[in-house]
Write a protein that holds these residues in place. Structure first.
Motif, PDB file in Angstrom:
ATOM      1  N   ARG A 182      25.044  11.252  55.726  1.00 40.33           N
ATOM      2  CA  ARG A 182      25.234  12.670  56.055  1.00 40.33           C
ATOM      3  C   ARG A 182      26.581  13.140  55.510  1.00 40.33           C
ATOM      4  O   ARG A 182      27.514  12.370  55.378  1.00 40.33           O
ATOM      5  CB  ARG A 182      25.202  12.877  57.565  1.00 40.33           C
ATOM      6  CG  ARG A 182      23.867  12.576  58.207  1.00 40.33           C
ATOM      7  CD  ARG A 182      24.012  12.624  59.737  1.00 40.33           C
ATOM      8  NE  ARG A 182      22.770  12.376  60.417  1.00 40.33           N
ATOM      9  CZ  ARG A 182      22.295  11.168  60.720  1.00 40.33           C
ATOM     10  NH1 ARG A 182      22.971  10.087  60.396  1.00 40.33           N
ATOM     11  NH2 ARG A 182      21.140  11.046  61.349  1.00 40.33           N
ATOM     12  N   ILE A 183      26.663  14.451  55.268  1.00 42.23           N
ATOM     13  CA  ILE A 183      27.909  15.071  54.806  1.00 42.23           C
ATOM     14  C   ILE A 183      28.244  16.207  55.762  1.00 42.23           C
ATOM     15  O   ILE A 183      27.443  17.130  55.937  1.00 42.23           O
ATOM     16  CB  ILE A 183      27.778  15.635  53.371  1.00 42.23           C
ATOM     17  CG1 ILE A 183      27.251  14.588  52.380  1.00 42.23           C
ATOM     18  CG2 ILE A 183      29.088  16.249  52.912  1.00 42.23           C
ATOM     19  CD1 ILE A 183      28.201  13.479  52.055  1.00 42.23           C
ATOM     20  N   ALA A 184      29.422  16.139  56.384  1.00 42.44           N
ATOM     21  CA  ALA A 184      29.888  17.229  57.246  1.00 42.44           C
ATOM     22  C   ALA A 184      30.562  18.277  56.366  1.00 42.44           C
ATOM     23  O   ALA A 184      31.325  17.936  55.462  1.00 42.44           O
ATOM     24  CB  ALA A 184      30.872  16.698  58.282  1.00 42.44           C
ATOM     25  N   VAL A 185      30.261  19.541  56.634  1.00 43.55           N
ATOM     26  CA  VAL A 185      30.852  20.638  55.868  1.00 43.55           C
ATOM     27  C   VAL A 185      31.469  21.634  56.848  1.00 43.55           C
ATOM     28  O   VAL A 185      30.801  22.095  57.770  1.00 43.55           O
ATOM     29  CB  VAL A 185      29.797  21.363  55.004  1.00 43.55           C
ATOM     30  CG1 VAL A 185      30.437  22.504  54.220  1.00 43.55           C
ATOM     31  CG2 VAL A 185      29.081  20.399  54.076  1.00 43.55           C
ATOM     32  N   LEU A 186      32.740  21.918  56.637  1.00 45.27           N
ATOM     33  CA  LEU A 186      33.413  23.002  57.350  1.00 45.27           C
ATOM     34  C   LEU A 186      33.797  24.026  56.301  1.00 45.27           C
ATOM     35  O   LEU A 186      34.295  23.660  55.232  1.00 45.27           O
ATOM     36  CB  LEU A 186      34.660  22.513  58.076  1.00 45.27           C
ATOM     37  CG  LEU A 186      34.418  21.603  59.273  1.00 45.27           C
ATOM     38  CD1 LEU A 186      35.747  21.135  59.856  1.00 45.27           C
ATOM     39  CD2 LEU A 186      33.592  22.306  60.341  1.00 45.27           C
ATOM     40  N   GLY A 187      33.551  25.292  56.587  1.00 37.71           N
ATOM     41  CA  GLY A 187      33.834  26.292  55.570  1.00 37.71           C
ATOM     42  C   GLY A 187      34.061  27.669  56.124  1.00 37.71           C
ATOM     43  O   GLY A 187      33.932  27.925  57.324  1.00 37.71           O
ATOM     44  N   THR A 188      34.410  28.541  55.206  1.00 31.93           N
ATOM     45  CA  THR A 188      34.612  29.955  55.504  1.00 31.93           C
ATOM     46  C   THR A 188      33.962  30.764  54.398  1.00 31.93           C
ATOM     47  O   THR A 188      34.092  30.420  53.220  1.00 31.93           O
ATOM     48  CB  THR A 188      36.116  30.299  55.565  1.00 31.93           C
ATOM     49  OG1 THR A 188      36.743  29.472  56.534  1.00 31.93           O
ATOM     50  CG2 THR A 188      36.336  31.758  55.921  1.00 31.93           C
ATOM     51  N   ILE A 189      33.266  31.805  54.785  1.00 29.19           N
ATOM     52  CA  ILE A 189      32.712  32.742  53.810  1.00 29.19           C
ATOM     53  C   ILE A 189      33.439  34.068  53.974  1.00 29.19           C
ATOM     54  O   ILE A 189      33.701  34.512  55.102  1.00 29.19           O
ATOM     55  CB  ILE A 189      31.184  32.916  53.953  1.00 29.19           C
ATOM     56  CG1 ILE A 189      30.663  33.795  52.821  1.00 29.19           C
ATOM     57  CG2 ILE A 189      30.792  33.448  55.312  1.00 29.19           C
ATOM     58  CD1 ILE A 189      29.161  33.796  52.676  1.00 29.19           C
ATOM     59  N   ARG A 190      33.782  34.662  52.835  1.00 31.58           N
ATOM     60  CA  ARG A 190      34.427  35.980  52.814  1.00 31.58           C
ATOM     61  C   ARG A 190      33.652  36.845  51.825  1.00 31.58           C
ATOM     62  O   ARG A 190      33.309  36.377  50.741  1.00 31.58           O
ATOM     63  CB  ARG A 190      35.880  35.874  52.373  1.00 31.58           C
ATOM     64  CG  ARG A 190      36.773  35.159  53.340  1.00 31.58           C
ATOM     65  CD  ARG A 190      38.206  35.057  52.796  1.00 31.58           C
ATOM     66  NE  ARG A 190      38.975  34.146  53.601  1.00 31.58           N
ATOM     67  CZ  ARG A 190      39.027  32.818  53.424  1.00 31.58           C
ATOM     68  NH1 ARG A 190      38.365  32.254  52.443  1.00 31.58           N
ATOM     69  NH2 ARG A 190      39.743  32.067  54.224  1.00 31.58           N
TER      70      ARG A 190
END
Length: 164
Positions: A58-66
């Protein structure tokens, strides 16, 4: 249907130290996404993602969209500028791993043959962040005729009704 904003990621290629990505669609991709989501325009859009491998592939992804978008007011139909800025958490799943049903877990994104389209997933994140009923400041629905059978959608039917 092909994705307007295509950015495939092979899960096996994410290094054990993790990976940072910045995804920015070009003008043609933003225009295609705007058509798809019923927007007047997407003036800018970017996603910043931090990927970290977890157990089981598995790959954990933390992000922000603008994004800077132009929507249509649902009352006046006037153009309305809106800014989207939202954090998100995903878990990219390798083939054969079932998504979790837990509310507190990040959104599970299944892969196909070990590949996830991050561009399409980011586009879907934008669609979820948009105001579904944008309203310009001061835009009000008219009060007259609301609930009045003589002026409402059933006015013609009420005139056909026999007097009692």
């Amino acid at each position: 249907m092909s994705a307007e904003f295509h950015h495939p990621l092979v899960l096996a290629n994410v290094p054990s130290t993790g990976l940072s990505l910045r995804l920015v669609p070009d003008a043609a991709q933003r225009e295609a996404l705007a058509r798809r989501f019923g927007l007047l325009a997407i003036h800018s859009m970017e996603g910043e993602l931090r990927l970290a491998p977890e157990s089981g592939g598995r790959i954990a992804v933390l992000g922000t969209i603008r994004a800077e978008v132009e929507q249509e007011c649902v009352v006046s139909l006037a153009p309305l500028q809106a800014r989207v800025e939202e954090g998100f958490a995903w878990r990219l799943l390798p083939d054969g791993v079932e998504p979790s049903d837990e509310d507190e877990d990040p959104d599970d994104i299944p892969s196909e043959d070990g590949v996830v389209d991050l561009g399409e997933t980011l586009a879907q994140q934008l669609s979820l962040a948009l105001d579904p009923y944008p309203r310009a400041p001061g835009a009000e629905l008219p009060e007259e005729g609301v609930g009045d059978a003589a002026h409402g959608p059933f006015a013609a039917l009420s005139r056909l009704r026999k007097p009692q």
